[in-house]
Design an enzyme around this catalytic site. Structure first.
Site, mmCIF file in Angstrom:
data_model
loop_
_atom_site.group_PDB
_atom_site.id
_atom_site.type_symbol
_atom_site.label_atom_id
_atom_site.label_comp_id
_atom_site.label_asym_id
_atom_site.label_seq_id
_atom_site.Cartn_x
_atom_site.Cartn_y
_atom_site.Cartn_z
ATOM 1 N N SER A 194 3.842 -2.124 10.308
ATOM 2 C CA SER A 194 5.294 -2.183 10.518
ATOM 3 C C SER A 194 5.909 -3.524 10.134
ATOM 4 O O SER A 194 6.824 -4.007 10.795
ATOM 5 C CB SER A 194 5.641 -1.820 11.972
ATOM 6 O OG SER A 194 5.247 -0.472 12.251
ATOM 7 N N ASN B 84 0.873 -1.171 0.000
ATOM 8 C CA ASN B 84 0.000 0.000 0.000
ATOM 9 C C ASN B 84 0.912 1.223 0.000
ATOM 10 O O ASN B 84 1.490 1.568 1.024
ATOM 11 C CB ASN B 84 -0.891 -0.027 1.247
ATOM 12 C CG ASN B 84 -1.732 1.227 1.388
ATOM 13 O OD1 ASN B 84 -1.765 2.070 0.481
ATOM 14 N ND2 ASN B 84 -2.412 1.371 2.513
ATOM 15 N N TRP B 85 1.032 1.839 -1.160
ATOM 16 C CA TRP B 85 1.978 2.960 -1.301
ATOM 17 C C TRP B 85 1.459 4.244 -0.648
ATOM 18 O O TRP B 85 2.197 5.224 -0.528
ATOM 19 C CB TRP B 85 2.272 3.221 -2.777
ATOM 20 C CG TRP B 85 2.995 2.116 -3.485
ATOM 21 C CD1 TRP B 85 3.319 0.871 -2.992
ATOM 22 C CD2 TRP B 85 3.509 2.143 -4.832
ATOM 23 N NE1 TRP B 85 3.986 0.141 -3.937
ATOM 24 C CE2 TRP B 85 4.119 0.895 -5.081
ATOM 25 C CE3 TRP B 85 3.499 3.102 -5.847
ATOM 26 C CZ2 TRP B 85 4.718 0.591 -6.305
ATOM 27 C CZ3 TRP B 85 4.095 2.791 -7.066
ATOM 28 C CH2 TRP B 85 4.698 1.554 -7.281
ATOM 29 N N LYS B 86 0.198 4.254 -0.276
ATOM 30 C CA LYS B 86 -0.422 5.454 0.314
ATOM 31 C C LYS B 86 -0.162 6.675 -0.589
ATOM 32 O O LYS B 86 -0.132 6.527 -1.805
ATOM 33 C CB LYS B 86 0.080 5.638 1.758
ATOM 34 C CG LYS B 86 -0.119 4.350 2.589
ATOM 35 C CD LYS B 86 0.093 4.521 4.058
ATOM 36 C CE LYS B 86 -0.160 3.187 4.774
ATOM 37 N NZ LYS B 86 -0.040 3.267 6.217
ATOM 38 N N GLU C 231 -6.770 4.804 7.908
ATOM 39 C CA GLU C 231 -6.541 6.213 7.544
ATOM 40 C C GLU C 231 -7.775 6.808 6.858
ATOM 41 O O GLU C 231 -8.072 7.992 7.013
ATOM 42 C CB GLU C 231 -5.284 6.312 6.661
ATOM 43 C CG GLU C 231 -4.026 6.102 7.496
ATOM 44 C CD GLU C 231 -2.856 5.471 6.756
ATOM 45 O OE1 GLU C 231 -2.832 5.490 5.512
ATOM 46 O OE2 GLU C 231 -1.948 4.949 7.445
ATOM 47 N N GLY D 25 3.088 -1.093 4.232
ATOM 48 C CA GLY D 25 3.145 0.329 3.893
ATOM 49 C C GLY D 25 4.569 0.738 3.567
ATOM 50 O O GLY D 25 5.076 0.509 2.466
ATOM 51 N N GLY D 26 5.253 1.339 4.538
ATOM 52 C CA GLY D 26 6.587 1.910 4.340
ATOM 53 C C GLY D 26 7.558 1.019 3.587
ATOM 54 O O GLY D 26 8.213 1.468 2.632
ATOM 55 N N GLY E 251 2.900 2.302 10.719
ATOM 56 C CA GLY E 251 3.872 3.382 10.543
ATOM 57 C C GLY E 251 4.614 3.768 11.811
ATOM 58 O O GLY E 251 5.254 4.818 11.853
ATOM 59 N N HIS F 159 -9.377 1.044 5.174
ATOM 60 C CA HIS F 159 -8.113 1.360 5.852
ATOM 61 C C HIS F 159 -8.371 2.363 6.979
ATOM 62 O O HIS F 159 -9.192 3.270 6.839
ATOM 63 C CB HIS F 159 -7.099 1.918 4.853
ATOM 64 C CG HIS F 159 -5.700 1.909 5.403
ATOM 65 N ND1 HIS F 159 -5.270 2.832 6.319
ATOM 66 C CD2 HIS F 159 -4.666 1.050 5.208
ATOM 67 C CE1 HIS F 159 -4.013 2.543 6.654
ATOM 68 N NE2 HIS F 159 -3.617 1.469 5.991
ATOM 69 N N GLU G 70 -4.980 -4.918 10.624
ATOM 70 C CA GLU G 70 -3.976 -3.885 10.835
ATOM 71 C C GLU G 70 -4.259 -3.151 12.142
ATOM 72 O O GLU G 70 -5.089 -2.222 12.163
ATOM 73 C CB GLU G 70 -3.998 -2.869 9.693
ATOM 74 C CG GLU G 70 -3.676 -3.447 8.334
ATOM 75 C CD GLU G 70 -3.123 -2.385 7.379
ATOM 76 O OE1 GLU G 70 -2.050 -2.626 6.832
ATOM 77 O OE2 GLU G 70 -3.742 -1.320 7.217
#
Ligand code: 13P
Length: 256
Positions: free
Chosen positions: A214, A9-11, A99, A235-236, A175, A97, A169
């Site tokens: 993470s 997930n590149w956000k 977010e 993510g990251g 993150g 998600h 999640e």
């Protein structure tokens, strides 16, 4: 046997050059890797470019997206439909998600509508659930996950989870570098599967449950060693070709 699914997930990250380098890097890193489905969800503006680069690289990557509307066309300014996503070959669509729940006030009921509309259009929901830190500390994790899943089951029926992906999640792990332990994640994944099995053992047996929060190359293997952890939503670490490919390879090795 469930084939693991590792999704990036590149956000809100990317540029033409970054997308090009990252996908070309993944195309190279994933050469000869089997036994895992590897998907990416770039920001919507780059899905066209991503589709072309994935094709050039021999279709080793599955294309996804980070959101969908609940209409296919019409007067819905700023939205993006399943039909448009399909037009570009995107299949795995992230919904729910934390977010979007937090910054866009998306409710369980609205997310269930997205789930239903993706299914209606033949797309695969990657349905995110998970508890906040306060809920975790209050011992409410299982209840929060069950409530979030029930919103979909009540709206769409248990069979709608056939072919869908659930991403557990925990919000406090996203993150932060403070990942859930593999044992804790396994316990929650097992409770999610049991919750679904109470309605249909067959649906529970096939549903992919990813862990997200993470996930890094260093801890990936510990998750995939667990029986109810069928992949990861990353993510990251998905923004670096070597790191993301290492996570995908760890899943392929652990589940082979
Ligand atoms: P991080 O891997 O950066 O913690 O993000 C997880 C996530 O939110 C994936 O959807």
């Amino acid at each position: 046997m469930r084939q693991p699914v590792v999704m990036g997930n590149w956000k809100l990250n990317g540029s033409k050059s970054m997308v090009t380098d990252l996908i070309n890097g993944l195309n190279a890193e994933l050469e000869g890797v089997t036994g895992v489905d590897v998907a990416i969800a770039p920001p919507a503006l780059y899905i066209d470019l991503a589709e072309r680069l994935i094709k050039e690289g021999g279709n080793k990557l599955i294309l996804g997206a980070q959101n969908t509307d609940i209409n296919n066309s019409g007067a819905f300014t700023g939205d993006m439909s399943p039909e448009m996503l399909k037009d570009f070959g995107a299949t795995h669509i992230i919904i729910g998600h934390s977010e979007r729940r937090e910054y866009h006030n998306e409710s369980d009921e609205f997310i269930a509508k997205k789930f239903a509309f993706l299914k209606e259009n033949g797309l695969k929901p990657v349905f995110c659930i998970g508890e906040s830190e306060a809920q975790n500390e209050a011992g409410e994790t299982e209840a929060v996950c069950a409530r979030q899943i029930d919103a979909v089951i009540n709206a769409c029926g248990i069979d709608a989870l056939n072919g869908a992906i659930i991403a557990y999640e925990p919000i406090w792990a996203i993150g932060t570098g403070k990942a859930a332990t593999a044992d804790d994640a396994q316990r929650i994944h097992a409770s999610i599967r049991a919750h679904i099995a109470a309605k249909s053992a067959a649906v529970a047996e096939q549903v992919i449950i990813q862990y997200g929060g993470s996930v890094k190359p260093e801890n990936a293997e510990s998750y995939f060693a667990k029986p109810d952890i069928d992949g990861a939503l990353v993510g990251g670490a998905s923004l670096d070709a070597k790191s993301f490919a290492a996570i995908a390879k760890a899943a392929a090795a652990a589940k082979s």
